[in-house]
Design an enzyme around this catalytic site. Structure first.
Site, short mmCIF file in Angstrom:
data_model
loop_
_atom_site.label_atom_id
_atom_site.label_comp_id
_atom_site.label_asym_id
_atom_site.label_seq_id
_atom_site.Cartn_x
_atom_site.Cartn_y
_atom_site.Cartn_z
NE ARG A 1 -4.34 -2.15 1.99
CZ ARG A 1 -5.08 -2.62 2.04
NH1 ARG A 1 -4.43 -1.78 3.85
NH2 ARG A 1 -6.17 -2.73 2.15
CE LYS B 1 -21.68 -19.30 5.33
NZ LYS B 1 -21.72 -18.61 5.97
N GLY C 1 -10.35 -10.14 -2.00
CA GLY C 1 -8.70 -10.87 -0.71
C GLY C 1 -8.43 -11.80 -1.40
N GLY D 1 -13.23 -3.71 0.47
CA GLY D 1 -15.13 -3.85 0.59
C GLY D 1 -15.38 -2.75 -0.13
P1 ADP Z 1 -12.96 -12.59 -1.94
O1 ADP Z 1 -11.84 -12.30 -0.59
O2 ADP Z 1 -11.99 -12.94 -3.34
O3 ADP Z 1 -13.77 -11.49 -2.45
P2 ADP Z 1 -14.37 -14.23 -0.55
O4 ADP Z 1 -14.07 -13.90 0.18
O5 ADP Z 1 -15.56 -13.83 -1.28
O6 ADP Z 1 -13.33 -14.10 -2.09
O7 ADP Z 1 -14.83 -16.37 -1.08
C1 ADP Z 1 -12.93 -17.20 -1.08
C2 ADP Z 1 -13.33 -18.51 -0.45
O8 ADP Z 1 -14.73 -19.08 -0.22
C3 ADP Z 1 -12.55 -19.10 -0.02
O9 ADP Z 1 -12.19 -19.68 1.09
C4 ADP Z 1 -13.26 -20.32 -0.83
O10 ADP Z 1 -12.01 -21.15 0.00
C5 ADP Z 1 -14.19 -20.77 -0.43
N1 ADP Z 1 -14.91 -21.51 -1.15
C6 ADP Z 1 -14.91 -21.02 -2.61
N2 ADP Z 1 -15.82 -22.95 -3.48
C7 ADP Z 1 -15.91 -22.77 -2.04
C8 ADP Z 1 -16.53 -23.61 -2.56
N3 ADP Z 1 -17.37 -24.78 -3.41
N4 ADP Z 1 -16.92 -25.17 -0.72
C9 ADP Z 1 -16.30 -23.83 0.56
N5 ADP Z 1 -16.03 -22.59 0.43
C10 ADP Z 1 -15.63 -22.73 -0.97
MG MG Z 2 -12.35 -12.99 1.54
#
Ligand code: ADP
Ligand code: MG
Length: 399
Positions: free
Chosen positions: A38, A199, A357, A380
């Site tokens: 950063r 989710k 992230g 965010g």
């Molecule tokens: P970002 O940080 O890029 O916004 P998220 O935090 O929403 O992404 O999602 C990342 C998480 O989703 C990871 O820890 C990954 O392991 C989990 N994930 C992805 N696919 C699955 C799945 N089929 N079942 C369980 N967890 C999953």
């Molecule tokens: Mg995440």
């Protein structure tokens, strides 16, 4: 193109005081900065202002001191790391406003740089109090915001100051806004969005907005399971938000009405236990998932089909991994699609913008982070932008 001013719009600033909002909320261990990404991101703006002869006062927050002076969250701790990145001496000022800052400005020469104390030591910061913004502004001539990652919050140092001083976007803010504009503001069509992650509930607003904006929505990750369940697929023991199947169907309906094609995996990688290379690992059609199995990644044939979708597109915006990528081999789909997007970007047929992230970590893991057109580390703020929201820190620059 959005109507914000940049450093190119500055006149002669010799001896003028620039109040520059940066993101120095860096990871730290025992008072040592462990990742200066950063700080490096803010360096071009700081150095260009110093070269133009401004006196540069840096404003930033660190941690969550909640309006109190918390010594362990003093920005004095980043001074050494900032000096190292800039290759210049940096003064520390333990206030953000008042006589102490005024005296510091008197000592600084044209082209000198100082860091003011953690803005969140003052309650007015997070409340966006006009009094605090006015007191900070009293020691400056103009304001530069180079912290896109803090722009989703209307705080005194991210929004209030832009209302009371001539305001400019710094170089990394400018790069971020230009990349985001290219990805969703006025993108070259067809546009695809890839949304994955754990989710649906964490990205409902992102999905709702994207289906009205893009031609193709590729859904992967745990959230795909909720959509599959909504369509009547038995997803076994998979991560799935059964209470959200109604919402998932509404999103699919909106997509239909908006001419957005939604791509859900038709082939998946499953196992009975969540571990690296589990013995029960297998690939199957989504309709063949057993009651004791979990979907942990998109299958190889389905990923290839998703790659073919990207080949028909000119723009892709990506948030969220397609599988549980931290555990092998459930990184395979994310890695494969990321490599396809990277190759298309290198060929010049695709503009690729990614953020989040875990997404950024996954792209580094795939070895293609450098090949994407733009990678946002804003977290965010990036997600709120994907939800189609106006970010107060950006809106204030455009006013
Ligand atoms: P970002 O940080 O890029 O916004 P998220 O935090 O929403 O992404 O999602 C990342 C998480 O989703 C990871 O820890 C990954 O392991 C989990 N994930 C992805 N696919 C699955 C799945 N089929 N079942 C369980 N967890 C999953
Ligand atoms: Mg995440």
């Amino acid at each position: 193109m959005s109507a914000f001013k940049t450093l190119d719009d500055l006149g002669d600033v010799t001896g003028k005081v620039a109040l520059v909002r940066v993101d120095f909320n860096v990871p730290m261990n025992d008072g040592v900065v462990t990742d200066d990404t950063r700080i490096r991101a803010a360096a071009p703006t700081i150095l260009q202002l110093a070269e133009k002869g401004a006196k540069v006062l840096l404003l930033a927050h660190f941690g969550r001191p909640k309006g109190e002076r918390v010594p362990s969250m003093s920005l004095s701790m980043v001074v050494g790391a900032v000096e190292k990145v800039l290759g210049k001496e940096v003064m520390f000022v333990p206030e953000v406003a008042g006589d102490v800052v005024k005296q510091a400005v008197g000592i600084l020469r044209a082209g000198d740089i100082a860091i003011l104390e953690n803005t969140r030591f003052w309650k007015g910061e997070e409340k966006n109090e006009a009094e605090l913004a006015a007191a900070i502004a009293a020691n400056g001539d103009f304001y530069v915001n180079d912290a896109f990652s803090a722009a989703h919050r209307a705080h005194a140092s991210t929004e209030g100051l832009a209302r009371v001083l001539p305001a400019y976007a710094g170089r990394s803010m400018q790069a971020e806004l230009e990349a985001l504009e290219k990805a969703l503001g006025a993108p070259e069509k067809p546009v695809a969005a890839v949304v994955g992650g754990a989710k649906v509930s964490s990205k409902l607003d992102v999905l709702k907005h994207l289906v009205t904006q893009v031609d193709h929505l590729i859904i992967g990750g745990g959230m795909a399971n909720t959509f599959l369940a909504a369509k009547g697929v038995d997803v076994g023991k998979s991560l799935c938000e059964h209470d959200l199947t109604g919402t998932a169907n509404e999103i699919l309906d909106t997509a239909d009405q908006s001419g957005c094609t939604v791509h859900l995996p038709y082939e998946v990688v499953v196992s009975k236990e969540f571990a690296a290379n589990p013995p029960s690992l297998r690939t199957c059609n989504v309709h063949e998932v057993a009651a004791d199995e979990m979907i942990l990644d998109v299958g190889p044939l389905a990923v290839e089909a998703l790659g073919d979708v990207l080949k028909t597109c000119r723009t892709v915006v990506w948030n969220g991994p397609l599988g549980a990528f931290e555990t092998v081999p459930f990184d395979a789909a994310t890695v494969a699609l990321a490599r396809t997007a990277a190759a298309l970007t290198r060929e010049g047929s695709l503009t690729s913008v990614a953020g989040g992230g875990d997404t950024v970590a996954a792209l580094h893991h795939a070895g293609v982070a450098e090949d994407f057109s733009y990678i946002s580390t804003a977290g965010g703020a990036f997600l709120e932008w994907m939800e189609g929201r106006e970010l107060p820190g950006v809106a204030a620059l455009e006013a």
